[in-house]
Write a protein that holds these residues in place. Structure first.
Motif, PDB file in Angstrom:
ATOM      1  N   PRO A 123       0.812  -1.214   0.000  1.00  0.00           N
ATOM      2  CA  PRO A 123       0.000   0.000   0.000  1.00  0.00           C
ATOM      3  C   PRO A 123       0.847   1.266   0.000  1.00  0.00           C
ATOM      4  O   PRO A 123       0.328   2.352  -0.168  1.00  0.00           O
ATOM      5  N   THR A 124       2.148   1.122   0.188  1.00  0.00           N
ATOM      6  CA  THR A 124       2.991   2.316   0.197  1.00  0.00           C
ATOM      7  C   THR A 124       3.522   2.655  -1.200  1.00  0.00           C
ATOM      8  O   THR A 124       4.260   3.599  -1.363  1.00  0.00           O
ATOM      9  N   GLN A 166     -11.315   4.751   7.411  1.00  0.00           N
ATOM     10  CA  GLN A 166     -10.126   4.031   7.855  1.00  0.00           C
ATOM     11  C   GLN A 166      -9.741   2.969   6.828  1.00  0.00           C
ATOM     12  O   GLN A 166      -8.594   2.851   6.437  1.00  0.00           O
ATOM     13  N   TYR A 167     -10.769   2.229   6.365  1.00  0.00           N
ATOM     14  CA  TYR A 167     -10.532   1.200   5.361  1.00  0.00           C
ATOM     15  C   TYR A 167      -9.879   1.819   4.136  1.00  0.00           C
ATOM     16  O   TYR A 167      -8.915   1.326   3.585  1.00  0.00           O
ATOM     17  N   GLU A 219      -6.227   2.965   4.419  1.00  0.00           N
ATOM     18  CA  GLU A 219      -5.255   1.877   4.514  1.00  0.00           C
ATOM     19  C   GLU A 219      -5.275   0.941   3.312  1.00  0.00           C
ATOM     20  O   GLU A 219      -4.251   0.633   2.735  1.00  0.00           O
ATOM     21  N   ALA A 220      -6.479   0.487   2.925  1.00  0.00           N
ATOM     22  CA  ALA A 220      -6.562  -0.532   1.876  1.00  0.00           C
ATOM     23  C   ALA A 220      -6.524   0.075   0.483  1.00  0.00           C
ATOM     24  O   ALA A 220      -5.964  -0.499  -0.438  1.00  0.00           O
ATOM     25  N   PRO A 249      -5.560   3.605  -0.670  1.00  0.00           N
ATOM     26  CA  PRO A 249      -5.161   5.021  -0.542  1.00  0.00           C
ATOM     27  C   PRO A 249      -5.430   5.814  -1.815  1.00  0.00           C
ATOM     28  O   PRO A 249      -5.616   7.035  -1.753  1.00  0.00           O
TER      29      PRO A 249
END
Ligand code: FE2
Ligand code: FE2
Length: 288
Positions: free
Chosen positions: A4-5, A39-40, A43-44, A46
């Motif tokens: 995810p980064t 939040q999802y 994180e999941a 972006p």
């Protein structure tokens, strides 16, 4: 597993346009609370949060006026509905060609679900054409100018618009004229007089406005205006006609959100039905 980064594309952060629709489905079908989906999302996916950040930053009132001037004159040539669908199908995305459906298959799934439920033929036709305006991407428009929840410009942003905090980066936030409840509008002026953020809904409405009944035109024009049709916001800008048409927009919404399965529609089998359907409502070619 992809990380995810990984750096996001700074202009088009969604992997493809369907990623926005998948997000909508999660937001409403799974009944996630606002804090859960935020939040999802961060994180999941972006890319979705970044996409909304760009959308809310750049969709100013002046931007909308400029884009309407550029596109609403319909000067991009004549195409039949089939030709427009085939053109949209040339949109190449990063999704998996073996498991994901093409844009044309998505359109057919929406219209076929409407047909199966016994709705009138004009609504089946509406289901097929409702996302053809996504061809704006093929004209070079960025994702944030084609898809995303739509909202009125030129007046205060309602907190019911998803990710409202991103409006802090929109330059209209510093124009006091645009930041009152009614902004540049009269009370109950009617949505037809409201300059909505620019995207595929407004564009397909322009293409179709002489060819389908009023209910259909509301379904096309406001299908991404979730703050209004799902959250009841902006009623103070609506007139009696808008309120009378709201049930039609709501009737259409589940087909937009949930009709996407993974069974590929059989185009060859369906084509004769759609040839007849299009001949009933549309001229041989439409101005785009
Ligand atoms: Fe859409
Ligand atoms: Fe859609």
């Amino acid at each position: 597993m992809s990380s995810p980064t990984l750096a996001l594309d700074p202009i088009n952060p969604l992997a493809d346009l369907d990623q926005w629709e998948d997000f909508l489905e999660g937001r409403y079908k799974e009944g996630k609370s606002e804090s859960e989906f935020r939040q999802y999302d961060a994180e999941a996916t972006p890319g979705v949060a970044e996409f909304y950040r760009l959308n809310h930053q750049h969709q100013t009132h002046a931007y909308v006026l400029a884009k309407e001037k550029q596109y609403f004159g319909l000067t991009r040539g004549a195409k039949s509905v089939w030709e427009a669908a085939e053109f949209l199908n040339t949109l190449v995305d990063d999704s998996d060609p073996d498991t994901d459906l093409t844009q044309l298959e998505h359109l057919l799934q929406t219209s076929e679900a409407i047909r199966r439920d016994g709705h009138p033929r004009w609504m089946v036709a509406t289901g097929f054409v409702h996302d053809l305006g996504k061809c704006l991407c093929l004209y070079g428009e960025p994702q944030w100018g084609v898809v995303g929840d739509t909202f009125p410009t030129g007046c205060a942003y309602d907190p019911a618009v998803v990710f409202p905090e991103y409006f802090q980066a929109n330059e209209d936030i510093h124009n006091p004229l645009y930041q009152t409840k009614y902004g540049i509008y009269e009370p109950n002026c009617g949505l037809d007089n409201v300059k909505m953020s620019f995207g595929h809904d407004g564009y397909i409405y322009q293409v179709m406005k002489d060819h389908l009944p009023m209910e259909a035109l509301y379904m096309l024009r406001y299908h991404s205006f979730y703050a209004w049709h799902r959250h009841g916001a902006y009623d103070h800008l609506c007139n009696a006609q808008d309120r009378a048409m709201l049930p039609a927009v709501l009737k259409f919404n589940p087909y937009d959100l949930y009709s996407k399965g993974h069974t590929k529609p059989n185009l060859a089998e369906l084509k004769p039905y759609y040839d007849d359907l299009f001949a009933e409502f549309f001229p041989a070619t439409l101005k785009w």
